[in-house]
Write an enzyme that holds these catalytic residues in place. Structure first.
Site, PDB file in Angstrom:
ATOM      1  CD1 TRP A  42      34.753  45.714 -11.237  1.00 24.50           C
ATOM      2  CD2 TRP A  42      33.371  44.486 -12.476  1.00 24.50           C
ATOM      3  NE1 TRP A  42      34.953  46.067 -12.550  1.00 24.50           N
ATOM      4  CE2 TRP A  42      34.114  45.324 -13.331  1.00 24.50           C
ATOM      5  CE3 TRP A  42      32.441  43.621 -13.036  1.00 24.50           C
ATOM      6  CZ2 TRP A  42      33.954  45.326 -14.714  1.00 24.50           C
ATOM      7  CZ3 TRP A  42      32.270  43.614 -14.410  1.00 24.50           C
ATOM      8  CH2 TRP A  42      33.024  44.461 -15.233  1.00 24.50           C
ATOM      9  CB  SER A  65      31.426  39.563  -5.900  1.00 24.96           C
ATOM     10  OG  SER A  65      31.490  39.201  -7.269  1.00 24.96           O
ATOM     11  CG  PHE A 115      24.112  42.230 -11.181  1.00 26.53           C
ATOM     12  CD1 PHE A 115      24.655  41.155 -11.863  1.00 26.53           C
ATOM     13  CD2 PHE A 115      24.458  42.409  -9.851  1.00 26.53           C
ATOM     14  CE1 PHE A 115      25.522  40.278 -11.231  1.00 26.53           C
ATOM     15  CE2 PHE A 115      25.319  41.535  -9.214  1.00 26.53           C
ATOM     16  CZ  PHE A 115      25.852  40.471  -9.906  1.00 26.53           C
ATOM     17  CG  ASP A 162      26.763  33.034  -7.533  1.00 27.15           C
ATOM     18  OD1 ASP A 162      26.623  33.708  -8.575  1.00 27.15           O
ATOM     19  OD2 ASP A 162      27.584  33.311  -6.643  1.00 27.15           O
ATOM     20  CG  HIS A 179      26.976  36.987  -7.264  1.00 31.31           C
ATOM     21  ND1 HIS A 179      27.969  36.035  -7.095  1.00 31.31           N
ATOM     22  CD2 HIS A 179      27.631  38.163  -7.460  1.00 31.31           C
ATOM     23  CE1 HIS A 179      29.159  36.610  -7.192  1.00 31.31           C
ATOM     24  NE2 HIS A 179      28.990  37.897  -7.405  1.00 31.31           N
TER      25      HIS A 179
END
Length: 239
Positions: free
Chosen positions: A20, A77, A138, A192, A220
Site C-alpha cells: 500500500w 504487505s 517509511f 516488523d 517490514h
C-alpha cells in the site's frame, strides 16, 4: 481496462504484488537477482502506479487475461492480501504463494496480533500531504537507515489510497486460507511494526502445512534489507 505490467527475464513466471502506498517500482532493486531464473512480472495494483482504479472482480479478470496460465505469486504487505485472495479463488492458476510480511488479516483482533487501524489512517493522512517524503521516511525506518534512493514515479490516486485502506481494514482470509493446498510460505521480520512476528506462532498452529521464515534482523521490507537471504529463500521454495 488493462492492468499495467512490466516484464523481465525468462523462466518460471513470478508475479509480484507491491504494498500500500507504493507501486511496482519498489521491486526494481531485486530484479537483477531474480531475472536469471524467473520471468518477473511486476503488477501495479488498482489505483497505484499506472493501473486505474477498479474493483476486485475487474482486477482479477483483467489481470488473469494478461498472465501466463500458471505462475508463482508473491505479495508484500497489502499485496499479500491480493495474492492470498487470488490463490484462494484461482488455485488452478497460482502454483506457489509467497506472502512477505503479510498476514490473512492486518488489523488486530481479540485473538489475533496486528496493528491498530489508526496506524494506517495516520499513514494515509501523511501520504496525502507529501507522498515522497512519507514513503522515504517509511523505507528508512524499515531498512534501519540504510540508504535507499526511492522516488515514486506515479503517485497513487486518492481513490487508490482509500481503497487500499479499506482492504487493509476489512479483508480477512483466516478461514478461507485453510482451503489453500498449493505450496505456501509466509515471511516475517522480527522487527516488523506492521505485521508482528508473533503472528507467525499463531499461523504455525492454525496452518501447519505452510512454510514459515523469520528474518531475525529485518523489519517490514526483508526483500530490500536482506536481499541475499530473501533470494536464497525464494530459490529454495520455488522448485
Amino acid at each position: 481496462m488493462n492492468i499495467h505490467l512490466d516484464k523481465y527475464g525468462q523462466g518460471m513466471p513470478l508475479v509480484l504484488f507491491h504494498g500500500w502506498g507504493f507501486d511496482s517500482q519498489i521491486w526494481q532493486p531485486i530484479i537483477p537477482y531474480l531475472k536469471p531464473k524467473y520471468q518477473i512480472i511486476l503488477v501495479d495494483l488498482p489505483g497505484f502506479g499506472l493501473t486505474p482504479m477498479m474493483d476486485w472482480e475487474s482486477f482479477k479478470k483483467n489481470l488473469l487475461d494478461q498472465l501466463p496460465d500458471k505462475f508463482a505469486l508473491a505479495g508484500w504487505s497489502m499485496g499479500g492480501l491480493y495474492a492470498t485472495r487470488l490463490a484462494i479463488e484461482e488455485p488452478a492458476r497460482v502454483q506457489y504463494l509467497i506472502n512477505i510480511t503479510s498476514s490473512p488479516r492486518f488489523i488486530s483482533d481479540v485473538d489475533w496480533p496486528g496493528v491498530a487501524e489508526e496506524v494506517f489512517v495516520n499513514f494515509y493522512n501523511n501520504l496525502s500531504k507529501d507522498i515522497n517524503k512519507t514513503l522515504k521516511e517509511f523505507i528508512s525506518l524499515q531498512l534501519n537507515k540504510m540508504k535507499f534512493d526511492f522516488k515514486i514515479g506515479n503517485p497513487p490516486s486518492p481513490e487508490g489510497l482509500a481503497f487500499g485502506l479499506e482492504i487493509l481494514g476489512t479483508w480477512d482470509f483466516r478461514e478461507q486460507l485453510k482451503q489453500i493446498s498449493i505450496p505456501t510460505v509466509y515471511l516475517f521480520g522480527r522487527l516488523d511494526p506492521i505485521t508482528p512476528a508473533k503472528t507467525m506462532a499463531i499461523m504455525e498452529k492454525n496452518y501447519p502445512n505452510f512454510k514459515y521464515v523469520l528474518f531475525n534482523r529485518a523489519a517490514h521490507m526483508p526483500f530490500l534489507s536482506h536481499t541475499d537471504l530473501f533470494i536464497t529463500m525464494m530459490d529454495e521454495f520455488i522448485k
